[in-house]
Design a protein around this motif. Structure first.
Motif, mmCIF file in Angstrom:
data_model
loop_
_atom_site.group_PDB
_atom_site.id
_atom_site.type_symbol
_atom_site.label_atom_id
_atom_site.label_comp_id
_atom_site.label_asym_id
_atom_site.label_seq_id
_atom_site.Cartn_x
_atom_site.Cartn_y
_atom_site.Cartn_z
ATOM 1 N N THR A 1 0.819 -1.211 0.000
ATOM 2 C CA THR A 1 0.000 0.000 0.000
ATOM 3 C C THR A 1 0.854 1.263 0.000
ATOM 4 O O THR A 1 0.456 2.279 -0.580
ATOM 5 N N ASP A 2 2.024 1.222 0.613
ATOM 6 C CA ASP A 2 2.921 2.378 0.516
ATOM 7 C C ASP A 2 3.342 2.605 -0.931
ATOM 8 O O ASP A 2 3.411 3.749 -1.400
ATOM 9 N N ARG A 3 3.637 1.522 -1.663
ATOM 10 C CA ARG A 3 4.050 1.678 -3.053
ATOM 11 C C ARG A 3 2.898 2.178 -3.920
ATOM 12 O O ARG A 3 3.092 2.979 -4.832
ATOM 13 N N VAL A 4 1.687 1.690 -3.644
ATOM 14 C CA VAL A 4 0.533 2.165 -4.398
ATOM 15 C C VAL A 4 0.278 3.643 -4.095
ATOM 16 O O VAL A 4 -0.045 4.430 -4.993
ATOM 17 N N ALA A 5 0.433 4.031 -2.820
ATOM 18 C CA ALA A 5 0.288 5.442 -2.461
ATOM 19 C C ALA A 5 1.344 6.291 -3.167
ATOM 20 O O ALA A 5 1.059 7.416 -3.617
ATOM 21 N N LEU A 6 2.547 5.762 -3.282
ATOM 22 C CA LEU A 6 3.600 6.485 -3.992
ATOM 23 C C LEU A 6 3.211 6.703 -5.449
ATOM 24 O O LEU A 6 3.441 7.789 -6.008
ATOM 25 N N LEU A 7 2.609 5.698 -6.081
ATOM 26 C CA LEU A 7 2.132 5.870 -7.451
ATOM 27 C C LEU A 7 1.055 6.959 -7.521
ATOM 28 O O LEU A 7 1.057 7.770 -8.449
ATOM 29 N N ALA A 8 0.140 6.957 -6.561
ATOM 30 C CA ALA A 8 -0.920 7.967 -6.559
ATOM 31 C C ALA A 8 -0.332 9.373 -6.481
ATOM 32 O O ALA A 8 -0.850 10.311 -7.105
ATOM 33 N N VAL A 9 0.749 9.526 -5.734
ATOM 34 C CA VAL A 9 1.373 10.840 -5.553
ATOM 35 C C VAL A 9 2.230 11.233 -6.746
ATOM 36 O O VAL A 9 2.266 12.403 -7.149
#
Length: 264
Positions: free
Chosen positions: A51-59
């Motif tokens: 989820t941290d990596r997915v959040a990084l993609l969102a940002v």
């Protein structure tokens, strides 16, 4: 960015606290079962890493994030478990490194986000502060599962204020994921903080009220404890119903935790 900086700092501290719990675990420790059915400590850290990596993609890459959303829509009931299972299959040292690297990259991206930025997510778009708050909430909640597996009881901190505020702000979302209309009137929430302060949300004359310990409210909205085991009080039928369905995280509500003493 001042309010965002504060929650980003606290997100980092929350991650560091959980890191200390798992950093020295051997393979047997990573394989310990947690309160989440079918999830070991490795699954919990794997979920946070993913989820941290997915959040990084969102940002940083909204188009790549949109692809992740499309994947989720193809298997809405299983995609979270599938991602955790895939990541958890890695050797513990590799998994720990990936989680640490992802935390650091997300920290940098959030701090570099321009003022007023908003990022896509699985629910409504998020500001920088909201994204950091959501990640803190997840880190704390899954950290509790890890601590439970290790027989540790982490002391509550003032960082809970971010989760409590998120829990209050997601009142209408909680109703929506259960297919219920949102209450028409605002609620008043008064919570006793670990510091001894009282955190308040909503108009002080609202007839619908929730009161109790901040820790218990945070456990409720992250669905880490059953309402029956918490010292929360509701005044008014709408507030009472909310405590049965409160949820601060995106996605389906799931079954939640059973009351203590109930068969799992």
């Amino acid at each position: 960015m001042s309010d965002a900086s504060s929650v980003i700092d606290d997100l980092g501290r929350e991650g560091e606290e959980l890191d200390r719990l798992v950093a020295e675990l051997g393979e047997d420790g990573w394989a310990l079962a947690t309160p989440a059915a079918g999830w070991t400590i490795a699954h919990q850290i794997a979920h946070l890493a993913w989820t941290d990596r997915v959040a990084l993609l969102a940002v940083t890459d909204p188009e790549a994030f949109a692809t992740e959303v499309e994947k989720a829509l193809t298997s809405p009931g299983t995609w979270v478990d599938e991602a955790a299972r895939e990541e958890a299959a890695r050797p513990p040292a590799e998994l720990l490194t990936r989680w640490r690297e992802g935390r650091a990259a997300l920290d940098r991206a959030l701090r570099q986000a321009p003022p007023g930025a908003r990022f896509p997510w699985y629910g409504p778009p998020m500001s920088t502060a909201s994204m950091a708050t959501a990640r803190l909430m997840e880190t704390w909640a899954h950290g509790l599962d890890v601590a439970d597996a290790l027989g540790v009881a982490p002391a509550p901190t003032a960082r809970l204020r971010h989760i409590a505020r998120l829990g209050y702000r997601t009142r209408d979302f909680s109703h929506a994921v259960h297919g219920l209309p949102a209450p028409a009137d605002p609620f008043r929430v008064e919570l006793l903080a670990p510091t001894g302060d009282v955190w308040t949300y909503g108009p002080d004359d609202a007839p619908q009220r929730v009161t109790g310990p901040a820790l218990d409210f945070c456990l409720l909205v992250t669905r880490r404890a059953h309402r029956a085991d918490l010292a929360l009080r509701a005044e008014g039928p709408d507030a009472d119903r909310w405590l049965d369905i409160a949820q601060a995280f995106a996605g389906p509500p799931g079954t939640g935790r059973p009351p203590k003493g109930a068969a799992r």
